[in-house]
Write a protein that holds these residues in place. Structure first.
Motif, PDB file in Angstrom:
ATOM      1  N   PRO A 157      30.271 -16.072  26.706  1.00  0.00           N
ATOM      2  CA  PRO A 157      28.946 -15.268  26.698  1.00  0.00           C
ATOM      3  C   PRO A 157      28.897 -14.556  26.369  1.00  0.00           C
ATOM      4  O   PRO A 157      29.978 -13.355  26.756  1.00  0.00           O
ATOM      5  CB  PRO A 157      28.796 -15.838  28.239  1.00  0.00           C
ATOM      6  CG  PRO A 157      29.074 -16.765  28.465  1.00  0.00           C
ATOM      7  CD  PRO A 157      30.736 -17.294  27.664  1.00  0.00           C
ATOM      8  N   GLY A 158      28.119 -13.679  25.916  1.00  0.00           N
ATOM      9  CA  GLY A 158      28.162 -12.072  24.915  1.00  0.00           C
ATOM     10  C   GLY A 158      29.302 -11.780  23.999  1.00  0.00           C
ATOM     11  O   GLY A 158      29.739 -11.268  23.697  1.00  0.00           O
ATOM     12  N   GLY A 159      30.008 -13.079  23.580  1.00  0.00           N
ATOM     13  CA  GLY A 159      30.717 -12.953  22.780  1.00  0.00           C
ATOM     14  C   GLY A 159      30.891 -12.482  21.110  1.00  0.00           C
ATOM     15  O   GLY A 159      31.052 -11.837  20.826  1.00  0.00           O
ATOM     16  N   ALA A 160      29.562 -13.015  20.538  1.00  0.00           N
ATOM     17  CA  ALA A 160      29.419 -12.515  19.220  1.00  0.00           C
ATOM     18  C   ALA A 160      28.699 -10.961  19.384  1.00  0.00           C
ATOM     19  O   ALA A 160      29.225  -9.673  18.559  1.00  0.00           O
ATOM     20  CB  ALA A 160      28.045 -13.136  18.757  1.00  0.00           C
ATOM     21  N   LEU A 161      28.016 -10.600  20.853  1.00  0.00           N
ATOM     22  CA  LEU A 161      27.937  -8.999  20.579  1.00  0.00           C
ATOM     23  C   LEU A 161      29.020  -8.039  20.482  1.00  0.00           C
ATOM     24  O   LEU A 161      29.357  -7.073  20.163  1.00  0.00           O
ATOM     25  CB  LEU A 161      26.723  -8.739  21.993  1.00  0.00           C
ATOM     26  CG  LEU A 161      26.814  -7.194  22.858  1.00  0.00           C
ATOM     27  CD1 LEU A 161      25.392  -6.748  21.257  1.00  0.00           C
ATOM     28  CD2 LEU A 161      26.008  -7.344  23.853  1.00  0.00           C
ATOM     29  N   VAL A 162      30.271  -9.080  21.526  1.00  0.00           N
ATOM     30  CA  VAL A 162      31.546  -7.730  21.577  1.00  0.00           C
ATOM     31  C   VAL A 162      31.815  -7.776  20.583  1.00  0.00           C
ATOM     32  O   VAL A 162      32.388  -7.012  19.572  1.00  0.00           O
ATOM     33  CB  VAL A 162      32.099  -8.870  22.570  1.00  0.00           C
ATOM     34  CG1 VAL A 162      34.060  -7.556  22.095  1.00  0.00           C
ATOM     35  CG2 VAL A 162      31.742  -8.468  23.779  1.00  0.00           C
ATOM     36  N   TYR A 163      31.586  -9.027  19.173  1.00  0.00           N
ATOM     37  CA  TYR A 163      32.658  -8.774  17.899  1.00  0.00           C
ATOM     38  C   TYR A 163      31.720  -8.202  17.011  1.00  0.00           C
ATOM     39  O   TYR A 163      32.369  -7.035  16.300  1.00  0.00           O
ATOM     40  CB  TYR A 163      32.050 -10.048  17.225  1.00  0.00           C
ATOM     41  CG  TYR A 163      32.752 -10.659  16.036  1.00  0.00           C
ATOM     42  CD1 TYR A 163      34.621 -10.648  15.479  1.00  0.00           C
ATOM     43  CD2 TYR A 163      31.510 -10.718  14.667  1.00  0.00           C
ATOM     44  CE1 TYR A 163      34.264 -10.637  14.603  1.00  0.00           C
ATOM     45  CE2 TYR A 163      31.982 -10.042  13.585  1.00  0.00           C
ATOM     46  CZ  TYR A 163      33.385 -10.540  13.034  1.00  0.00           C
ATOM     47  OH  TYR A 163      33.939 -11.326  12.180  1.00  0.00           O
TER      48      TYR A 163
END
Length: 218
Positions: A157-163
């Motif tokens: 969850p939210g991994g792509a945003l953090v990346y």
């Protein structure tokens, strides 16, 4: 050493730096042109060809490190082949985004231009030595790459945003560092290598913004 010679030295340094800046950014522009050409010509090729062209890109980049010290024309030629090969390698991705969301491409390009201009100018102008950050930024980039691979196989969850956000922070530092190298080098022979590094900064920042504007990072 005469007073005139002492006074002339800073002027010559500024002239060499300005020449290197103009030469490097001109080569960045040419690399962008060959990248676009490569992406256009390879737009219909399969993903397998992309891996082949990616291998050619890595080979050109490795050869460029050696050619810079020996022959400037060879180094420039390798730089342009590097741009074309990288464009061909990413052609399927660029074609997908161009067809799916042309506005996202435009927004990402505009944001990238502002980002590179801002952090590039900051790195070029600052008197603080940023070379101490090089090791930290390198390992941060390695960590980011590993995290990107994890995201391919594991949905966080939210991994792509953090990346995307962490990636922009890392490339803010790398862009500033590359432009400081440009100001401090003064050696015109380094222009092709600096151009390759700055172009990779631009391309990575563009892809990160593209993921944000397309909503991939939701």
């Amino acid at each position: 050493m005469s007073a005139d010679t002492v006074a002339l030295a800073p002027t010559l340094d500024r002239d060499r730096t300005a020449t290197l800046l103009g030469r490097t950014m001109g080569l960045v522009g040419l690399t962008a042109a060959t990248f676009t050409l490569g992406a256009y010509l390879a737009r219909g090729l399969s993903a397998g060809w992309g891996w082949l062209f990616f291998g050619a890109t890595v080979a050109c980049l490795l050869a460029l490190n050696t050619a810079v010290k020996r022959s400037e024309p060879t180094a420039v030629g390798l730089l342009l082949v590097f741009g074309a090969s990288l464009g061909a390698a990413l052609a399927p991705t660029m074609a997908y985004y161009a067809g799916a969301d042309p506005l996202g491409l435009v927004l990402a390009a505009g944001a990238t231009a502002l980002f590179i201009t801002g952090f590039g100018a900051a790195g070029y102008a600052t008197r603080r030595d940023l070379s101490g950050l090089e090791r930290t930024l390198f390992w941060a980039l390695v960590g980011l790459a590993i995290f990107g691979v994890v995201l391919i196989f594991v949905e966080l969850p939210g991994g792509a945003l953090v990346y995307a956000v962490v990636g922009l922070v890392v490339f803010a530092g790398l862009t500033s560092l590359d432009f400081q190298r440009l100001r401090r080098s003064g050696d015109i022979k380094t222009a092709p290598l600096l151009a390759a590094s700055i172009f990779l900064d631009i391309l990575n920042v563009f892809e990160l913004f593209l993921s944000l504007f397309r909503g991939d990072a939701d």
